[in-house]
Design an enzyme around this catalytic site. Structure first.
Site, PDB file in Angstrom:
ATOM      1  N   ASP A  45       0.042  24.971 -28.868  1.00  0.00           N
ATOM      2  CA  ASP A  45      -0.485  26.279 -29.313  1.00  0.00           C
ATOM      3  C   ASP A  45      -1.684  26.336 -30.095  1.00  0.00           C
ATOM      4  O   ASP A  45      -2.697  25.490 -29.771  1.00  0.00           O
ATOM      5  CB  ASP A  45       0.768  26.838 -30.155  1.00  0.00           C
ATOM      6  CG  ASP A  45       1.294  25.762 -31.113  1.00  0.00           C
ATOM      7  OD1 ASP A  45       0.454  25.133 -31.591  1.00  0.00           O
ATOM      8  OD2 ASP A  45       2.478  25.682 -31.412  1.00  0.00           O
ATOM      9  N   SER A  46      -1.688  27.012 -31.100  1.00  0.00           N
ATOM     10  CA  SER A  46      -3.088  27.424 -31.833  1.00  0.00           C
ATOM     11  C   SER A  46      -3.263  26.228 -32.568  1.00  0.00           C
ATOM     12  O   SER A  46      -4.653  25.934 -32.910  1.00  0.00           O
ATOM     13  CB  SER A  46      -2.797  28.640 -32.649  1.00  0.00           C
ATOM     14  OG  SER A  46      -1.727  28.601 -33.526  1.00  0.00           O
TER      15      SER A  46
END
Length: 255
Positions: free
Chosen positions: A17-18
């Site tokens: 993810d981020s």
């Protein structure tokens, strides 16, 4: 110079993810992905496939769209790191929450996906990291919200679930939650969780997490060392020192 030391480079895919996406940034100092690439320079290419905001449900949909076929590239190591968004509280406004059993099912589906199996990579699962509720609260106030979307206790359940999936599928797990929490003073079996609003503010977590969730350079530094240790422990054939340089040294290269 062996036959294996010439030809296209193999790949390390960082899928997450981020926190994965942002691991390429070096604005504030140490950067995880460039450091990992440096460790594997002239051995493997490191590919960042981090997607901000994604949970495991998103991951299952996007995986077939970027995973190369064997004819395109050889994926030698695949790091799968999700759970930070899945662990959002049910009903939170981001709508990123994935129920715990579904999260486990999705993780199993990722490591057993046909596109992954066809590559036969060395897989490492990483648990979602802990959260610092104090940092999350401060970041929320800066953005004009008082919503509580993540808690230390709820995130731990997803970290434990990731470890469980690794055990069931026989896939090595880097328990990053425990690595960071141990640095913050937590001991296994301790019900008092650093980062919880029920505990005092924890300076170690604040040093590693920029906003209670995402990583500061120090957090990425700890991640890098932990991942290198995991590769050496679980997949020693894939450690940098075990992989020969691609192409000859300049003193041996044909002119």
């Amino acid at each position: 110079m062996t036959k294996d030391s010439i030809g296209p480079y193999g790949q390390i895919i960082l899928f997450g993810d981020s926190i994965t996406e942002m691991s390429s940034q070096g604005d504030n100092g140490f950067a995880f992905m460039p450091t990992l690439q440096n460790a594997y320079m002239r051995r493997l290419d490191v590919i960042n496939r981090g997607f901000s905001g994604y949970n495991t449900a998103h991951a299952l949909k996007v995986l077939p769209q970027f995973m190369p076929a064997k004819e395109q590239a050889r994926v030698q190591i695949m790091v799968i790191w999700f759970g930070a968004n899945d662990a959002c509280l049910p009903g939170s406004s981001s709508q990123q929450h994935v129920p715990l059993e579904e999260f486990k099912h999705n993780l199993r589906s990722l490591v057993e996906h046909d596109n992954v199996r066809s590559q036969q990579p060395s897989i490492i699962l990483i648990t979602p990291p802990p959260v610092d509720e104090y940092g999350l609260e401060a970041a929320g106030l800066l953005n004009g919200t008082t919503e509580v979307s993540r808690t230390a206790d709820h995130t731990k359940k997803y970290a434990d679930a990731c470890v469980e999936v690794g055990r069931e599928t026989k896939v090595p797990v880097l328990d990053l939650w425990s690595v960071l929490m141990t640095r913050a003073g937590w001991k296994r079996g301790d019900s008092h969780l650093p980062g919880s609003k029920g505990e005092p503010k924890n300076a170690v977590l604040a040093e590693m997490l920029s906003d209670g969730l995402h990583f500061n350079p120090e957090g990425y530094r700890v991640l890098f060392q932990a991942l290198m240790n995991a590769i050496e422990t679980y997949w020693p054939k894939d450690s940098p020192q075990a992989i020969p340089f691609r192409f000859p040294l300049w003193t041996e290269a044909s002119k």
